[in-house]
Design a protein around this motif. Structure first.
Motif, short mmCIF file in Angstrom:
data_model
loop_
_atom_site.label_atom_id
_atom_site.label_comp_id
_atom_site.label_asym_id
_atom_site.label_seq_id
_atom_site.Cartn_x
_atom_site.Cartn_y
_atom_site.Cartn_z
N TYR A 179 0.86 -1.19 0.00
CA TYR A 179 0.00 0.00 0.00
C TYR A 179 0.89 1.23 0.00
O TYR A 179 1.59 1.49 0.99
CB TYR A 179 -0.92 -0.01 1.22
CG TYR A 179 -1.61 -1.34 1.42
CD1 TYR A 179 -2.42 -1.87 0.42
CD2 TYR A 179 -1.45 -2.09 2.58
CE1 TYR A 179 -3.04 -3.10 0.57
CE2 TYR A 179 -2.06 -3.31 2.75
CZ TYR A 179 -2.86 -3.82 1.74
OH TYR A 179 -3.47 -5.03 1.89
N PRO A 180 0.87 2.00 -1.10
CA PRO A 180 1.86 3.07 -1.25
C PRO A 180 1.70 4.19 -0.24
O PRO A 180 2.65 4.92 0.01
CB PRO A 180 1.61 3.60 -2.66
CG PRO A 180 0.49 2.83 -3.24
CD PRO A 180 -0.07 1.92 -2.22
N HIS A 181 0.50 4.33 0.32
CA HIS A 181 0.25 5.47 1.21
C HIS A 181 0.47 5.09 2.67
O HIS A 181 0.22 5.88 3.56
CB HIS A 181 -1.16 5.98 1.02
CG HIS A 181 -2.21 4.92 1.22
ND1 HIS A 181 -2.25 3.77 0.45
CD2 HIS A 181 -3.23 4.82 2.08
CE1 HIS A 181 -3.27 3.03 0.85
NE2 HIS A 181 -3.88 3.64 1.83
N MET A 182 0.95 3.86 2.93
CA MET A 182 1.19 3.46 4.32
C MET A 182 2.68 3.19 4.51
O MET A 182 3.36 2.78 3.58
CB MET A 182 0.42 2.18 4.64
CG MET A 182 -1.08 2.29 4.50
SD MET A 182 -1.84 0.73 5.00
CE MET A 182 -3.52 0.98 4.46
N GLN A 212 2.82 0.08 8.88
CA GLN A 212 1.37 0.04 8.65
C GLN A 212 0.99 -1.03 7.64
O GLN A 212 -0.06 -1.66 7.75
CB GLN A 212 0.88 1.41 8.18
CG GLN A 212 0.87 2.45 9.30
CD GLN A 212 0.73 3.85 8.76
OE1 GLN A 212 1.19 4.16 7.67
NE2 GLN A 212 0.09 4.71 9.54
N ASN A 213 1.86 -1.21 6.64
CA ASN A 213 1.61 -2.26 5.66
C ASN A 213 1.52 -3.62 6.34
O ASN A 213 0.65 -4.42 6.03
CB ASN A 213 2.73 -2.28 4.61
CG ASN A 213 2.35 -1.56 3.34
OD1 ASN A 213 1.58 -2.09 2.53
ND2 ASN A 213 2.84 -0.35 3.18
#
Lengths: 365, 350, 334
Positions: free
Chosen positions: A87-90, A94-95
């Motif tokens: 997930y590029p925004h995490m 968080q991933n």
């Protein structure tokens, strides 16, 4: 536990049948590699096991339970994607946490599992970075880490090394093997690269056009390929195939005529050959040996690839193409004539449907 | 400075002025004046008193004629610079004017009337910003209410637009299902149906739903914009499907995938749509004019047009409120113009 | 984790709400499968489209065949095509003033001339602006923004700005006064007012079209121009033989888009002139609006009939636009 059983699995997209009657039994802790050319259905098969695609027929069982109607989330499997699909925004942390949070795991346990995975994969240094700030190899590790923290019944890996450069691919391959040794869980691995398949797998599943061509250990596939396709697919450069006629069958032995009349003897074993039958003889390029015998078939050299440690010869033998890999450095040039011994190498004989009839052991020098 | 000037005045070929260079500069400088001039003129005017607004020829900056309270006179008197017969200049207050002669007094010595030819006197003017042009409409008229209504409509409509359109775009970009192309067609078809074609039946539907004279009646018909769906869908198509598969393996529900994965990754497109939506909704006129008939519900646009259409237009208030109405759009222009222009150039949609 | 940022503070309650929403939705997903969730995501949009666009579209036809002043369909009488025949009833078909609905035909005539002149002049100025912006300019994005500024202004603001400039003590008269001319009340003169509506709407919308044309110009490959330069082609010839033909599809789309918008002209003109003086700047949308809502003798059925006629014109224009778009795409593929 991670035992996966496929019975008669079918999958079609509209009229297009992508998987045809797949039967496969993967044992707990096994490392199985699906290999085949692109479009053979290996990725689709992995995705049906994952639950990302619904089967159109047949049964999928995990640990004895039918999971056809269980969603991907509830099958207890983890997947590593070709593009990593981080997930590029995490952040990395968080991933790793995302999946655990979704199953309402207590915070403390999430932290513990993430830290453990981070230690194991040596990604602790960049836990707070985003995927975009990582190198390809680092992203790869994070993708594997995301699967590990889930403690899945089985790992599904879809061409996980294909986006790495050659050098990294070799070292990561070794790490993957080591990881499997440490975790001991079932892994299903999809690749089109037969070297990866050979080096990693306990068992390889060779697929073509939605069907399983052969299942076996790497050396079984190499030594006794079920058919011409498997024979050609496993081993690099691929096996030479020469047209042949059965000339004579007597007792244990049969005599074949190859390369414009050259005779070779093969041991029949359980196979049935009849004189006059058209067959194909397969011989691996590495098994060819230069012969000084003037009776050996002559090959016209068209191209010489000197790789230093070995020399690859592209040649013509009685109008058919022949590849030979000779050890060391050879004094050969394009246009030269060279003779190869066809009596000593192991020979595979295929019928005109491509099914292997027999393998003649030969004597590897 | 020389460098800058050389850069700005860079010409084709470098040697001499080609006629196209002259046309270019004529067009650009003319454009600068014509495009910004009217709005700036209006902004300057909005600070003038009613008296200054009625003046002709008008002054560019807001001046007022100075006044002084002089002993013995009830009303404040206008101050003038008067030229005396001896050539000196005195500041005098005008008591009255008879024909070409003005009767004036010295504010310091109010007893004596001085007669001055009106051509020999000019008003004493000082620059002064009539800020009560701005405060009055808010305090004594309903403009604060209108401002609030406009803000409410803009913010709520934009939020709903973002949610509803992004959900539709998600469905249309990430799922295969029967009727998907039909849904796309329906959305495309709505591009062809402007408000002016359906305002009568739309009005009856709004009335039936009890949304007449309600801000929700203004908001709801505008929130499902086809443009929004297209912009977002186009962007979502670039998000790899593997990411969604990974989330599904991670036990995410479809709603979580939408909320936690797809929406954050669509942020740039959402920002563009949000800016568009704010400008659209802030500027909406015809539909609010139809739906809102009670004064306390007017948006700024409706209120402005109603007040400016009255017989006795109070221009000083209208001008000030026009400036207030312009402010958000000017802010968008200054800070976010780039998003909009690239958005339009990329999609060809307005 | 470091200290919580502002955005995370704002997002915390939103996320909490989303988590609460998630529970029932998970159950829905279990029941309907992933395909059902697609319907769920599409539903709000389709509902709003259905109620506020498709339904009115259908009802509009019914409306146009009913009479009376009531708004609720149930209270209206069915009168068949009477509204349409009323629109088309004229004593002399060459003279709009002899028609029963002379206001409609005045609006049609005004709109026709408005569209013709406004679109022609606007596309021309937009093309010139785009060509100039496409030159090697210092601070090009600044200049692009200059011409785009009025596009963002609300129609009401545009109308008021120009009303203020064109009024008797306005800036225009001040300018003329500087050259020794007499002030004039522009907005009481039929011809000047009509000209003003055209000028103002060009001022307000030209930047948008210039922007699209500019994008089209920038899509023309630079190497074509370099090749032409190598061939020693004269600039005028480059424009006629390279720029214009390659820009043509883009330009055609822009023209149709401008036509579609121009036919619907209303807001800024309504504020600027109110349709006057007399009916000299009464356009179709204002006719529909006033017939349907504003006039004392309102007739929603008649307004609906007129709006359907206008809708027909728009549909034809849109289909032309889509056709051009398709052709452009196919060209791109080849």
């Amino acid at each position: 536990m991670g035992e996966i059983k496929l019975t008669d699995v079918k999958k079609s997209f509209g009229a297009l049948a992508v998987l045809k009657d797949i039967d496969l039994h993967i044992k707990d802790g096994e490392f199985v590699v699906f290999v085949g050319p692109s479009g053979c259905g290996k990725s689709t098969l992995l995705r049906t096991i994952a639950g990302l695609e619904k089967v159109t027929g047949g049964e999928i069982e995990i640990d004895g339970k039918r999971v056809n109607d269980v969603t991907a989330a509830d099958r207890g499997l983890a997947m590593v994607f070709q593009s990593y699909a981080l997930y590029p925004h995490m952040s990395v942390r968080q991933n790793l946490a995302f999946g655990l949070e979704n199953s309402n795991m207590p915070k403390a346990e999430i932290t513990e599992r993430i830290n453990e995975a981070a230690r194991m994969l040596e990604i602790e240094a960049y836990m707070d970075r985003r995927p975009g700030q990582l190198s390809g190899g680092q992203r790869q590790r994070v993708a594997i880490g995301r699967a590990i923290v889930r403690r899945p019944t089985a790992f599904l890996l879809d061409e996980p090394l294909s986006n790495l450069d050659a050098e990294l691919r070799v070292s990561t391959r070794a790490e993957l093997a080591a990881l499997h040794g440490r975790l001991g869980s079932t892994m299903i691995y999809v690749t089109h690269d037969q070297v990866e398949a050979m080096t990693l797998a306990h068992r390889i599943v060779v697929m073509r056009a939605g069907k399983i061509e052969q299942v076996g250990t790497p050396l079984e596939l190499y030594n006794e390929p079920a058919n011409r396709f498997v024979a050609g697919f496993i081993g690099a450069p691929h096996m030479n195939f020469l047209k042949a006629d059965v000339v004579e069958v007597s007792g244990e032995m049969a005599s074949l005529s190859v390369a414009g009349g050259y005779r070779v003897q093969v041991r029949l074993g359980h196979a049935q050959l009849t004189p006059g039958q058209k067959v194909t003889v397969g011989v691996r390029p590495q098994h060819l040996v230069v012969s000084n015998d003037p009776l050996s078939p002559s090959v016209k050299v068209r191209l010489v690839e000197a790789l230093g440690s070995e020399t690859v010869i592209h040649g013509d033998i009685a109008g058919e193409k022949l590849l030979a890999v000779l050890p060391g450095q050879q004094r050969l040039n394009a246009g030269d004539e060279v003779r190869f011994d066809l009596t000593t190498p192991p020979l595979h004989v295929f019928d005109d449907n491509g099914i292997r009839l027999l393998t003649h052991a030969g004597q590897v020098v | 400075m020389g460098k800058v000037a050389r850069f700005i005045l860079r010409r084709k070929g470098g040697q001499g002025w080609h006629w196209t260079d002259i046309v270019t500069w004529f067009w650009l400088v003319g454009g600068l004046i014509i495009m910004f001039g009217p709005a700036i003129w209006l902004a300057f005017s909005s600070f003038k008193t009613p008296a200054a607004l009625a003046e002709f020829p008008p002054s560019i900056l807001p001046y007022v004629t100075s006044q002084a309270t002089v002993e013995g006179y009830d009303k404040p008197l206008m101050l003038y610079d008067a030229k005396m017969p001896d050539g000196s200049t005195r500041v005098l207050a005008e008591v009255r004017r008879i024909g070409l002669v003005a009767q004036m007094v010295d504010p310091k010595a109010p007893g004596e009337i001085v007669k001055v030819n009106i051509n020999d006197r000019s008003p004493v003017r000082t620059m002064s910003f009539a800020t009560n042009n701005y405060t009055e409409p808010f305090v004594h008229f309903d403009f604060l209410r209108y401002l609030w209504n406009s803000v409410f409509v803009t913010v709520v409509a934009t939020l709903i637009t973002l949610v509803v359109n992004s959900m539709a775009a998600f469905a249309l970009s990430k799922y295969e299902f029967k009727g998907r192309s039909l849904a796309m067609l329906v959305i495309l078809a709505t591009l062809m149906v402007p408000l002016s074609v359906i305002m009568v039946p739309l009005y009856s539907i709004i009335s039936t739903l009890g949304l007449f004279n309600s801000l929700w009646g203004v908001i709801l018909p505008t929130v499902a914009t086809p443009t929004g769906v297209f912009i977002l869908r186009q962007y979502m198509l670039t998000i790899p499907d593997e990411l969604l598969d990974a989330a599904r393996m991670d036990k995410a529900s479809e709603w979580q995938i939408y909320w936690r994965i797809v929406l954050p990754l669509t942020a740039p497109a959402l920002a563009v749509l949000a800016i568009f939506s704010v400008v659209w909704r802030w500027n909406d006129f015809l539909w609010p004019l139809i739906v809102l008939s009670r004064r306390e519900l007017y948006t700024l646009q409706v209120g402005l047009s109603i007040y400016s259409g009255e017989l006795n237009v109070q221009w000083h208030f209208i001008l000030a409120m026009t400036v207030v109405t312009m402010i958000p759009v000017v802010l968008v222009f200054i800070f976010l113009q780039r998003f909009i222009t690239t958005g339009i150039a990329g999609t060809g949609l307005k | 984790m470091t200290t919580p940022s502002l955005s995370s503070l704002i997002m915390a309650p939103v996320n909490a709400v989303m988590r609460i929403i998630d529970a029932p939705l998970r159950r829905l997903q279990k029941a309907t499968g992933i395909g059902g969730m697609a319907a769920f995501f599409l539903a709000p949009n389709m509902l709003i489209f259905g109620i506020f666009v498709l339904l009115p579209l259908v009802i509009n036809f019914v409306y146009s065949m009913t009479g009376g002043t009531a708004f609720f369909l149930s209270e209206r009488d069915f009168i068949g095509g009477a509204q349409y025949s009323r629109l088309f009833e004229c004593q002399n078909y060459l003279d709009p003033m002899s028609c029963q609905e002379d206001a409609f035909w005045t609006a049609v005539g005004n709109t026709f001339w408005f569209v013709l002149i406004q679109v022609t002049l606007m596309i021309l100025t937009a093309l010139i602006t785009a060509l100039i912006l496409n030159r090697e300019l210092a601070a090009r994005s600044f200049w692009r923004a200059v011409f785009f500024f009025p596009v963002l202004l609300s129609p009401v603001v545009v109308g008021l700005i120009w009303k203020w400039i064109l009024q008797r003590q306005g800036l225009l008269n001040f300018g003329l006064y500087q050259f020794g001319m007499e002030p004039y009340t522009w907005l009481t003169d039929r011809t000047w007012t009509f000209a003003a509506t055209i000028g103002v709407s060009i001022w307000a919308h030209m930047g948008f079209y210039a922007l699209i044309i500019l994008a089209g110009l920038q899509a023309i490959p630079k190497d074509l121009y370099e090749a032409a330069e190598m061939d020693g082609t004269k600039p005028a010839r480059v424009f006629w033989r390279i720029t214009l033909p390659l820009l043509a599809p883009n330009l055609l789309v822009v023209v149709v888009l401008a036509l579609i918008k121009s036919v619907q002209v209303f807001d800024e003109i309504y504020v600027l002139t109110g349709g006057g003086p007399g009916t000299s700047t009464l356009f179709l949308t204002q006719y529909i609006y006033e017939t349907g809502f504003a006039s004392a003798l309102r007739n929603p059925g008649l307004a609906a009939a007129a709006s359907i006629l206008m809708g027909g014109v728009l549909v034809v224009l849109t289909l032309i636009q889509l056709g051009i778009g398709k052709r452009g795409e196919n060209k791109g593929k080849r």
